[in-house]
Design a protein around this motif. Structure first.
Motif, PDB file in Angstrom:
ATOM      1  N   GLN A   1      -4.837  -3.994  -6.362  1.00  0.00           N
ATOM      2  CA  GLN A   1      -4.508  -2.700  -6.954  1.00  0.00           C
ATOM      3  C   GLN A   1      -5.564  -1.656  -6.615  1.00  0.00           C
ATOM      4  N   CYS A   2      -6.813  -2.049  -6.621  1.00  0.00           N
ATOM      5  CA  CYS A   2      -7.902  -1.139  -6.274  1.00  0.00           C
ATOM      6  C   CYS A   2      -7.731  -0.646  -4.840  1.00  0.00           C
ATOM      7  N   ALA A   3      -7.436  -1.549  -3.917  1.00  0.00           N
ATOM      8  CA  ALA A   3      -7.284  -1.179  -2.508  1.00  0.00           C
ATOM      9  C   ALA A   3      -6.094  -0.253  -2.298  1.00  0.00           C
ATOM     10  N   VAL A   4      -5.002  -0.512  -2.989  1.00  0.00           N
ATOM     11  CA  VAL A   4      -3.832   0.360  -2.878  1.00  0.00           C
ATOM     12  C   VAL A   4      -4.175   1.763  -3.353  1.00  0.00           C
ATOM     13  N   LEU A   5      -4.871   1.856  -4.472  1.00  0.00           N
ATOM     14  CA  LEU A   5      -5.232   3.159  -5.019  1.00  0.00           C
ATOM     15  C   LEU A   5      -6.165   3.935  -4.089  1.00  0.00           C
ATOM     16  N   LEU A   6      -7.056   3.226  -3.397  1.00  0.00           N
ATOM     17  CA  LEU A   6      -8.099   3.890  -2.609  1.00  0.00           C
ATOM     18  C   LEU A   6      -7.775   4.015  -1.127  1.00  0.00           C
ATOM     19  N   HIS A   7      -6.675   3.455  -0.673  1.00  0.00           N
ATOM     20  CA  HIS A   7      -6.481   3.335   0.778  1.00  0.00           C
ATOM     21  C   HIS A   7      -6.368   4.671   1.494  1.00  0.00           C
ATOM     22  N   ASN A   8      -5.988   5.744   0.786  1.00  0.00           N
ATOM     23  CA  ASN A   8      -5.822   7.033   1.448  1.00  0.00           C
ATOM     24  C   ASN A   8      -6.943   8.020   1.135  1.00  0.00           C
ATOM     25  N   ARG A   9      -8.012   7.552   0.478  1.00  0.00           N
ATOM     26  CA  ARG A   9      -9.120   8.455   0.158  1.00  0.00           C
ATOM     27  C   ARG A   9      -9.817   8.920   1.439  1.00  0.00           C
ATOM     28  N   TYR A  10     -10.289  10.153   1.414  1.00  0.00           N
ATOM     29  CA  TYR A  10     -11.023  10.670   2.567  1.00  0.00           C
ATOM     30  C   TYR A  10     -12.275   9.848   2.813  1.00  0.00           C
ATOM     31  N   GLU A  11     -12.972   9.491   1.750  1.00  0.00           N
ATOM     32  CA  GLU A  11     -14.114   8.599   1.862  1.00  0.00           C
ATOM     33  C   GLU A  11     -14.209   7.755   0.602  1.00  0.00           C
ATOM     34  N   LEU A  12     -14.838   6.586   0.723  1.00  0.00           N
ATOM     35  CA  LEU A  12     -14.959   5.664  -0.400  1.00  0.00           C
ATOM     36  C   LEU A  12     -16.324   5.819  -1.056  1.00  0.00           C
TER      37      LEU A  12
ATOM     38  N   VAL B   1       3.091  14.432  -4.410  1.00  0.00           N
ATOM     39  CA  VAL B   1       2.287  13.612  -5.310  1.00  0.00           C
ATOM     40  C   VAL B   1       1.397  12.709  -4.466  1.00  0.00           C
ATOM     41  N   ASN B   2       0.269  12.295  -5.015  1.00  0.00           N
ATOM     42  CA  ASN B   2      -0.620  11.360  -4.325  1.00  0.00           C
ATOM     43  C   ASN B   2       0.118  10.031  -4.176  1.00  0.00           C
ATOM     44  N   HIS B   3       0.451   9.677  -2.938  1.00  0.00           N
ATOM     45  CA  HIS B   3       1.295   8.497  -2.747  1.00  0.00           C
ATOM     46  C   HIS B   3       0.562   7.205  -3.081  1.00  0.00           C
ATOM     47  N   ALA B   4      -0.764   7.192  -2.992  1.00  0.00           N
ATOM     48  CA  ALA B   4      -1.507   5.978  -3.344  1.00  0.00           C
ATOM     49  C   ALA B   4      -1.435   5.726  -4.848  1.00  0.00           C
ATOM     50  N   LEU B   5      -1.592   6.777  -5.628  1.00  0.00           N
ATOM     51  CA  LEU B   5      -1.465   6.644  -7.076  1.00  0.00           C
ATOM     52  C   LEU B   5      -0.042   6.250  -7.459  1.00  0.00           C
ATOM     53  N   LEU B   6       0.931   6.838  -6.784  1.00  0.00           N
ATOM     54  CA  LEU B   6       2.322   6.476  -7.054  1.00  0.00           C
ATOM     55  C   LEU B   6       2.594   5.034  -6.641  1.00  0.00           C
ATOM     56  N   SER B   7       1.954   4.576  -5.576  1.00  0.00           N
ATOM     57  CA  SER B   7       2.107   3.174  -5.164  1.00  0.00           C
ATOM     58  C   SER B   7       1.556   2.233  -6.220  1.00  0.00           C
ATOM     59  N   LEU B   8       0.405   2.575  -6.771  1.00  0.00           N
ATOM     60  CA  LEU B   8      -0.179   1.749  -7.838  1.00  0.00           C
ATOM     61  C   LEU B   8       0.758   1.694  -9.042  1.00  0.00           C
ATOM     62  N   ARG B   9       1.291   2.838  -9.435  1.00  0.00           N
ATOM     63  CA  ARG B   9       2.210   2.868 -10.579  1.00  0.00           C
ATOM     64  C   ARG B   9       3.479   2.080 -10.284  1.00  0.00           C
TER      65      ARG B   9
ATOM     66  N   HIS C   1       0.808  -1.225   0.000  1.00  0.00           N
ATOM     67  CA  HIS C   1       0.000   0.000   0.000  1.00  0.00           C
ATOM     68  C   HIS C   1       0.838   1.271   0.000  1.00  0.00           C
ATOM     69  N   ASP C   2       2.022   1.226   0.600  1.00  0.00           N
ATOM     70  CA  ASP C   2       2.856   2.425   0.689  1.00  0.00           C
ATOM     71  C   ASP C   2       4.138   2.323  -0.120  1.00  0.00           C
ATOM     72  N   CYS C   3       4.187   1.439  -1.108  1.00  0.00           N
ATOM     73  CA  CYS C   3       5.445   1.307  -1.871  1.00  0.00           C
ATOM     74  C   CYS C   3       5.776   2.595  -2.621  1.00  0.00           C
ATOM     75  N   GLY C   4       4.772   3.430  -2.893  1.00  0.00           N
ATOM     76  CA  GLY C   4       5.027   4.717  -3.535  1.00  0.00           C
ATOM     77  C   GLY C   4       5.674   5.729  -2.609  1.00  0.00           C
ATOM     78  N   ARG C   5       5.636   5.494  -1.299  1.00  0.00           N
ATOM     79  CA  ARG C   5       6.273   6.407  -0.350  1.00  0.00           C
ATOM     80  C   ARG C   5       7.783   6.475  -0.556  1.00  0.00           C
ATOM     81  N   PHE C   6       8.376   5.408  -1.030  1.00  0.00           N
ATOM     82  CA  PHE C   6       9.825   5.364  -1.178  1.00  0.00           C
ATOM     83  C   PHE C   6      10.301   6.294  -2.293  1.00  0.00           C
ATOM     84  N   PRO C   7       9.776   6.177  -3.519  1.00  0.00           N
ATOM     85  CA  PRO C   7      10.160   7.164  -4.536  1.00  0.00           C
ATOM     86  C   PRO C   7       9.661   8.568  -4.202  1.00  0.00           C
ATOM     87  N   GLN C   8       8.531   8.668  -3.504  1.00  0.00           N
ATOM     88  CA  GLN C   8       8.036   9.986  -3.110  1.00  0.00           C
ATOM     89  C   GLN C   8       9.060  10.714  -2.242  1.00  0.00           C
ATOM     90  N   PHE C   9       9.587  10.023  -1.227  1.00  0.00           N
ATOM     91  CA  PHE C   9      10.526  10.685  -0.327  1.00  0.00           C
ATOM     92  C   PHE C   9      11.853  10.961  -1.020  1.00  0.00           C
TER      93      PHE C   9
END
Length: 272
Positions: free
Chosen positions: A123-134, A95-103, A75-83
């Motif tokens: 992939q759906c869960a990774v993309l949506l995990h940080n949304r304010y609401e689903l 950048v939206n880290h959830a979208l970056l995680s999906l990519r 879910h947070d694999c995008g945090r690494f390139p983000q930082f």
């Protein structure tokens, strides 16, 4: 239900090795630890499903359970390139880290050995995990998988935040998203979220006390009884609330959060 993620754990660790040379890499190490804590909580949720009358049907959906654990791992694999690229975990300034995680998952083909259904749900869960609401239009199975990740993620963020709310550790500013450390101040808009029974937004945080109030509102949306009990038994929420100023203006909000915590203790509350 035993779900073997050993190959994926090795894959994730091999991926993170590429970021060990990032200057001031304490936040990177924090995210590795966080990831495995989230996976552990997700495993606890999956194991508890058969004993939860509201959720036990999901214990028979092996694909959904596997997707939930895989999404928790990545879910947070995008945090690494983000930082590495932006030197912050603040999505609004990078950048939206959830979208970056999906990519990142897709670019690394992390789920190449999984079935199409498992891959799509994870992939759906990774993309949506940080949304304010689903979205209410999300399918029940996609909602289930995403909620496992969201619950598990929030529970470990409680653990992390308790350590950083009080201690001036080197990576504290990045973890707390650069809010002001003024012990006597808070944002009225965030306090109103508590009083109105709404989850606060990251964008409204200005002070460390706002973070405390935000974490309190997260109790409103924990879905699984196992997560709510784990939070109550950990004592973390008491530590978060204990740091709030003893101001008359905050008294009603504090009382409301203590009521929510008591509901968690008995596995009650949360959203469906």
């Amino acid at each position: 239900m035993m779900i073997d993620l050993s190959d994926h754990r090795r894959r994730f660790l091999a991926f993170t090795e590429d970021f060990r040379d990032v200057p001031d890499a304490a936040p990177i190490r924090l995210k590795v630890e966080h990831t495995f804590k989230v996976v552990g909580q997700a495993e606890t949720i999956v194991a508890s499903l058969k004993d939860d009358p509201d959720e036990q049907a999901w214990s028979r959906d092996a694909d959904a359970c596997r997707a939930a654990l895989l999404a928790s791992l990545y879910h947070d694999c995008g945090r690494f390139p983000q930082f590495r690229l932006y030197r912050t975990f603040l999505d609004a300034k990078s950048v939206n880290h959830a979208l970056l995680s999906l990519r990142t998952m897709r670019d690394g083909d992390f789920l190449r050995d999984e079935s199409v259904r498992v891959r799509h749900l994870a992939q759906c869960a990774v993309l949506l995990h940080n949304r304010y609401e689903l979205s209410p239009l999300l399918s029940p199975v996609a909602r289930f998988v995403t909620d496992v990740v969201r619950d598990s993620d929030k529970l470990d963020i409680f653990r992390i935040m308790v350590g950083y709310l009080e201690n001036a550790l080197p990576e504290r500013d990045a973890v707390l998203l650069h809010v002001q450390d003024d012990p006597g101040r808070w944002t009225p808009k965030v306090m109103r979220c508590v009083l109105e029974g709404r989850v606060a937004r990251y964008a409204d945080l200005r002070f460390v006390n706002d973070f405390r109030l935000l974490l309190g509102t997260w109790m409103l949306e924990l879905r699984f009884a196992a997560t709510r009990r784990a939070l109550a038994e950990s004592g973390l929420m008491e530590e978060v609330l204990a740091g709030l100023p003893d101001a008359p203006e905050l008294r009603q909000a504090r009382e409301k959060l203590h009521v929510l915590l008591e509901e968690c203790r008995h596995g009650r509350g949360g959203k469906r």
